[in-house]
Design a protein around this motif. Structure first.
Motif, PDB file in Angstrom:
ATOM      1  N   PRO A  98       1.034  -1.343  -0.054  1.00  0.00           N
ATOM      2  CA  PRO A  98      -0.172   0.048   0.077  1.00  0.00           C
ATOM      3  C   PRO A  98       0.866   1.098  -0.020  1.00  0.00           C
ATOM      4  N   THR A  99       1.604   1.551  -1.119  1.00  0.00           N
ATOM      5  CA  THR A  99       2.537   2.725  -1.367  1.00  0.00           C
ATOM      6  C   THR A  99       1.817   3.724  -1.849  1.00  0.00           C
ATOM      7  N   ILE A 100       1.956   5.052  -1.422  1.00  0.00           N
ATOM      8  CA  ILE A 100       1.465   6.283  -2.118  1.00  0.00           C
ATOM      9  C   ILE A 100       2.498   7.205  -2.600  1.00  0.00           C
ATOM     10  N   LYS A 101       3.649   6.949  -1.998  1.00  0.00           N
ATOM     11  CA  LYS A 101       4.805   8.111  -2.090  1.00  0.00           C
ATOM     12  C   LYS A 101       5.869   7.547  -2.939  1.00  0.00           C
ATOM     13  N   LEU A 102       6.485   7.935  -3.971  1.00  0.00           N
ATOM     14  CA  LEU A 102       7.657   7.456  -4.530  1.00  0.00           C
ATOM     15  C   LEU A 102       8.935   8.495  -4.646  1.00  0.00           C
ATOM     16  N   THR A 103       9.832   8.085  -4.159  1.00  0.00           N
ATOM     17  CA  THR A 103      11.117   9.058  -4.325  1.00  0.00           C
ATOM     18  C   THR A 103      11.755   9.118  -5.541  1.00  0.00           C
ATOM     19  N   LEU A 104      12.125  10.356  -6.015  1.00  0.00           N
ATOM     20  CA  LEU A 104      12.678  10.285  -7.580  1.00  0.00           C
ATOM     21  C   LEU A 104      13.757  11.209  -7.494  1.00  0.00           C
ATOM     22  N   HIS A 105      15.015  10.828  -7.838  1.00  0.00           N
ATOM     23  CA  HIS A 105      16.046  11.695  -8.154  1.00  0.00           C
ATOM     24  C   HIS A 105      15.731  12.124  -9.711  1.00  0.00           C
ATOM     25  N   CYS A 130       5.305  10.497 -13.637  1.00  0.00           N
ATOM     26  CA  CYS A 130       3.945  10.856 -13.039  1.00  0.00           C
ATOM     27  C   CYS A 130       2.565  10.452 -13.572  1.00  0.00           C
ATOM     28  N   GLN A 131       2.425  10.310 -14.649  1.00  0.00           N
ATOM     29  CA  GLN A 131       1.289   9.765 -15.392  1.00  0.00           C
ATOM     30  C   GLN A 131       1.049   8.322 -15.146  1.00  0.00           C
ATOM     31  N   HIS A 132       2.164   7.628 -15.011  1.00  0.00           N
ATOM     32  CA  HIS A 132       2.273   5.979 -14.981  1.00  0.00           C
ATOM     33  C   HIS A 132       1.707   5.898 -13.424  1.00  0.00           C
ATOM     34  N   ALA A 133       2.492   6.606 -12.602  1.00  0.00           N
ATOM     35  CA  ALA A 133       2.245   6.528 -11.225  1.00  0.00           C
ATOM     36  C   ALA A 133       0.873   7.217 -10.665  1.00  0.00           C
ATOM     37  N   ALA A 134       0.112   7.742 -11.680  1.00  0.00           N
ATOM     38  CA  ALA A 134      -1.357   8.437 -11.294  1.00  0.00           C
ATOM     39  C   ALA A 134      -2.273   7.116 -11.726  1.00  0.00           C
ATOM     40  N   TYR A 136      -1.888   4.140 -10.375  1.00  0.00           N
ATOM     41  CA  TYR A 136      -2.194   3.693  -9.102  1.00  0.00           C
ATOM     42  C   TYR A 136      -2.441   4.774  -7.824  1.00  0.00           C
ATOM     43  N   ASN A 137      -2.741   5.866  -8.246  1.00  0.00           N
ATOM     44  CA  ASN A 137      -2.745   7.000  -7.220  1.00  0.00           C
ATOM     45  C   ASN A 137      -1.794   7.265  -6.280  1.00  0.00           C
ATOM     46  N   MET A 138      -0.735   7.031  -7.038  1.00  0.00           N
ATOM     47  CA  MET A 138       0.774   7.602  -6.231  1.00  0.00           C
ATOM     48  C   MET A 138       1.173   8.741  -6.499  1.00  0.00           C
ATOM     49  N   ILE A 139       2.075   9.436  -5.676  1.00  0.00           N
ATOM     50  CA  ILE A 139       2.707  10.413  -5.768  1.00  0.00           C
ATOM     51  C   ILE A 139       4.174  10.537  -6.224  1.00  0.00           C
TER      52      ILE A 139
END
Length: 267
Positions: A98-105, A130-134, A136-139
């Motif tokens: 259940p992951t919402i936040k994704l850290t990106l360099h 960002c569009q791919h993460a969206a 899954y409702n991820m940030i």
């Protein structure tokens, strides 16, 4: 209340991950930041994610650190198709928890593009991520970096990239150790935090001497954590404080957690 978090990289064994479970069971920690093990075989990936799923028995917020470094550079055309697929795979992998936040360099200059072109390319690629993460409702959270060849070290650079990317699920993660040792003049941690406070949703915490990113425990460097933590309290930050320190055992994580608390006791 400081909601403490710890990192679990893919090189950790099943027994080590089980040992760190004590941190959540105790109620001292409330989050775990894991990584996409892109350089591991499928069996290792399954063991890693299955071991982390045991943390679901506790009050645990999951964060996923996406691939980073020269081999995962979003600011170059070198191996870009392979790199982008790796990011998509990482996001898909993170959906197993259940992951919402994704850290990106954001990326770095490799000498093949001008800085302007590199930033524009990175923004285009991050927009796609960002569009791919969206789905899954991820940030996606952009992290401030260090070196002169790396992108996005200041709030102004973040907001420039944010405007270009123009996706609603883009936010900011502040790595205080990166900023403390970054190649800049007149560094002011609290001013940085003030500028990004509306977008700030995650933190990486470690100490250093201002010269190199040591990933040291609090108190082993010279960062003014008391002033920094008071500033975070002032702006109403309520996200995780993720310890990005070098450690082996849960005892070391508890030791660093005590250092967190001792900082605030100074007042």
């Amino acid at each position: 209340m400081i909601r403490k978090c710890f990192t679990v990289n893919p090189n950790r064994t099943k027994d080590e991950i089980q040992d760190y479970e004590k941190c959540l069971k105790s109620g001292v920690f409330h989050g775990c930041e894991f990584f996409y093990p892109y350089n591991k075989d499928e069996e290792h990936k399954k063991t890693y994610i299955d071991s982390l799923k045991k943390y679901l028995n506790y009050d645990c917020e999951f964060v996923c650190h996406l691939p980073h470094g020269k081999l995962n550079n979003l600011a170059t055309y070198q191996n870009l198709e392979e790199v982008m697929q790796r990011f998509y795979d990482a996001i898909d992998f993170a959906s197993n928890l259940p992951t919402i936040k994704l850290t990106l360099h954001p990326g770095e200059l490799d000498g093949t593009l001008s800085k302007v072109d590199a930033v524009n390319l990175a923004c285009l690629n991050i927009k796609k991520i960002c569009q791919h993460a969206a789905k899954y409702n991820m940030i996606i959270m952009l992290e401030n970096l260090i070196g002169t060849h790396e992108l996005m070290k200041t709030p102004e650079e973040y907001f420039e990239m944010k405007e270009k990317i123009n996706e609603p699920n883009l936010k900011f993660i502040f790595d205080v150790a990166h900023y403390h040792t970054s190649h800049q003049d007149n560094k002011n941690i609290n001013l940085f935090v003030e500028k990004v406070k509306e977008d700030l949703i995650h933190l990486h915490i470690s100490d250093n001497n201002g010269l190199t990113d040591m990933h040291a425990k609090i108190g082993k460097g010279n960062i003014d954590f008391y002033s920094y933590f008071k500033k975070l309290e002032e702006i109403g930050y309520n996200g995780l404080y993720s310890s990005e320190i070098l450690f082996n055992t849960s005892d070391e994580l508890f030791e660093n957690a005590n250092a967190f608390d001792n900082v605030l006791k100074r007042g």
